[in-house]
Design a protein around this motif. Structure first.
Motif, PDB file in Angstrom:
ATOM      1  N   LYS A 216     -14.353 -49.141  55.206  1.00 59.15           N
ATOM      2  CA  LYS A 216     -15.529 -49.122  55.731  1.00 59.15           C
ATOM      3  C   LYS A 216     -16.025 -47.652  55.869  1.00 59.15           C
ATOM      4  O   LYS A 216     -17.218 -47.240  55.965  1.00 59.15           O
ATOM      5  CB  LYS A 216     -15.886 -49.709  57.195  1.00 59.15           C
ATOM      6  CG  LYS A 216     -17.206 -49.768  57.777  1.00 59.15           C
ATOM      7  CD  LYS A 216     -17.063 -50.602  58.869  1.00 59.15           C
ATOM      8  CE  LYS A 216     -18.350 -50.567  59.863  1.00 59.15           C
ATOM      9  NZ  LYS A 216     -18.503 -51.154  61.083  1.00 59.15           N
ATOM     10  N   ASN A 217     -15.302 -46.753  56.332  1.00 60.52           N
ATOM     11  CA  ASN A 217     -15.387 -45.368  56.843  1.00 60.52           C
ATOM     12  C   ASN A 217     -15.316 -44.180  55.763  1.00 60.52           C
ATOM     13  O   ASN A 217     -15.440 -43.079  55.557  1.00 60.52           O
ATOM     14  CB  ASN A 217     -14.589 -44.804  58.002  1.00 60.52           C
ATOM     15  CG  ASN A 217     -14.888 -45.822  58.951  1.00 60.52           C
ATOM     16  OD1 ASN A 217     -16.269 -46.030  59.307  1.00 60.52           O
ATOM     17  ND2 ASN A 217     -14.135 -46.342  59.891  1.00 60.52           N
ATOM     18  N   GLY A 218     -14.661 -44.712  54.435  1.00 59.22           N
ATOM     19  CA  GLY A 218     -14.369 -43.841  53.371  1.00 59.22           C
ATOM     20  C   GLY A 218     -13.426 -44.173  52.419  1.00 59.22           C
ATOM     21  O   GLY A 218     -12.861 -45.385  52.793  1.00 59.22           O
ATOM     22  N   PRO A 219     -13.368 -43.624  51.234  1.00 57.75           N
ATOM     23  CA  PRO A 219     -12.283 -43.662  50.163  1.00 57.75           C
ATOM     24  C   PRO A 219     -10.790 -43.708  50.792  1.00 57.75           C
ATOM     25  O   PRO A 219     -10.720 -42.874  51.686  1.00 57.75           O
ATOM     26  CB  PRO A 219     -12.636 -42.809  49.131  1.00 57.75           C
ATOM     27  CG  PRO A 219     -13.275 -41.534  49.719  1.00 57.75           C
ATOM     28  CD  PRO A 219     -14.191 -42.173  51.068  1.00 57.75           C
ATOM     29  N   LEU A 220     -10.040 -44.445  50.207  1.00 57.13           N
ATOM     30  CA  LEU A 220      -8.517 -44.206  50.601  1.00 57.13           C
ATOM     31  C   LEU A 220      -7.822 -43.407  50.172  1.00 57.13           C
ATOM     32  O   LEU A 220      -6.581 -42.917  50.462  1.00 57.13           O
ATOM     33  CB  LEU A 220      -7.997 -45.767  50.613  1.00 57.13           C
ATOM     34  CG  LEU A 220      -8.253 -46.811  51.376  1.00 57.13           C
ATOM     35  CD1 LEU A 220      -7.998 -48.077  50.958  1.00 57.13           C
ATOM     36  CD2 LEU A 220      -8.145 -46.621  52.978  1.00 57.13           C
TER      37      LEU A 220
END
Length: 358
Positions: A216-220
């Motif tokens: 949800k908060n950004g790429p891994l």
């Protein structure tokens, strides 16, 4: 026009009078089970009942052959622990068996483990293509009225997660980069060898890379890791697709990966879906940023469909300028889930089917 023709026209920004209404994500089995008590006839899939189009996938086996035996290791009143076909030990809820509730163990812990594991990913293994590929399957795909494409699943990120577990996979880019280059290099060659006979036989309307590489908060993974490990082995696959005039090359991932998109587009991607609204992936914003170079799909929030018709209508109205412009396929931005009433999902589909375009 057929749904396939509508799909291709929209992705070319050609004028059309209606949409090919489809699902870009699968349906949870528990959602369909609920819907059978809310008006969906028993034994009938919602796509069939609602008269939807579908993305027809070439039946290629990208998983391990031989697959791991999916045997049950233990179970209690609520959960089953079993071995997946990818060799991972996973935990599932009995009342929602299509969803994972924890990966417990994985088959690749060392370089030696990978050397054994990679033997299950050989393009020449019997069963990669159907036996009647030339005589039946390929002609049927070429005659399909729905859009036809390849889904690379698992691709690099999913392969690493299933084989190694998330923590070991993500840290290995720093702790054992040589291993990661070997994994990606081998899988890239495997994919290229596997799709060559398809590209010479079937006309493809799309190719999608099944990654799910973001939260949800950004790429891994960082853009730097993506550049070092993905592009050298992904580019030859994309180039091969381009050489065979595959018009839509799509990154299929939930989550927020806005920071990766410019590089992906520089390396041949021209599409992404399902654009998860809760992760701030917004189709109109992406169109303003990237223009017509980026095709998009999805972006009707799951939360709106759970809420009901008024929320659904607001979201579709929000997306109407993009629908009219083209290069966009409105659809649910996540899997249809059991907290979603069938009447709400049906309203979304029927509202999309009722749209007429100039």
């Amino acid at each position: 026009m057929s749904p396939r023709e509508y799909f291709c026209a929209i992705m070319r920004y050609d004028s059309v009078d209606r949409l090919p209404v489809l699902a870009l994500e699968p349906f949870e089995q528990t959602a369909i089970a609920r819907w059978h008590s809310e008006g969906l006839p028993d034994g009938v899939h919602p796509v069939e009942f609602l008269g939807m189009s579908t993305l027809v996938q070439v039946p290629l086996a990208f998983g391990p052959i031989p697959a791991f035996e999916q045997k049950i290791i233990s179970e209690d009143a609520h959960y089953v622990v079993q071995l997946s076909n990818m060799g991972a030990t996973i935990r599932r809820r009995k009342d929602n068996p299509t969803m994972f509730y924890g990966h417990i163990d994985h088959p690749v812990k060392t370089g030696d483990d990978w050397q054994k594991y990679k033997q299950r990913f050989q393009s020449s293994s019997p069963g990669r293509l159907p036996r009647d590929w030339q005589t039946n399957v390929a002609p049927r795909l070429n005659a399909s009225v729905d859009p036809v494409g390849i889904c690379f699943f698992p691709f690099f990120f999913r392969l690493g997660f299933y084989a190694m577990g998330m923590e070991r996979f993500l840290t290995a880019f720093y702790d054992d980069p040589e291993l990661m280059h070997d994994i990606f290099s081998h899988y890239s060659r495997f994919v290229i060898e596997l799709i060559r006979p398809v590209l010479g036989t079937v006309r493809l309307d799309f190719a999608m890379f099944g990654e799910d590489l973001a939260g949800k908060n950004g790429p891994l993974i960082s853009p730097e890791i993506y550049e070092e490990f993905w592009y050298p082995y992904q580019d030859p696959i994309v180039d091969l697709l381009r050489d065979h005039d595959v018009p839509v090359i799509c990154q299929w991932s939930a989550g927020q990966f806005d920071s990766l998109l410019p590089g992906m587009m520089d390396h041949g991607f021209n599409c992404t879906w399902p654009l998860e609204a809760m992760a701030d992936m917004d189709a109109p914003t992406l169109r303003r940023r990237f223009g017509r170079k980026l095709l998009v799909g999805g972006n009707i929030p799951k939360e709106a469909v759970i809420a009901g018709p008024e929320a659904i209508d607001r979201e579709i109205d929000r997306l109407m300028p993009l629908i009219r412009e083209g290069g966009f396929l409105p659809a649910l931005d996540d899997m249809a889930s059991p907290d979603m009433p069938f009447s709400h999902y049906r309203h979304m589909i029927e509202r999309l089917q009722s749209i007429t375009l100039p």
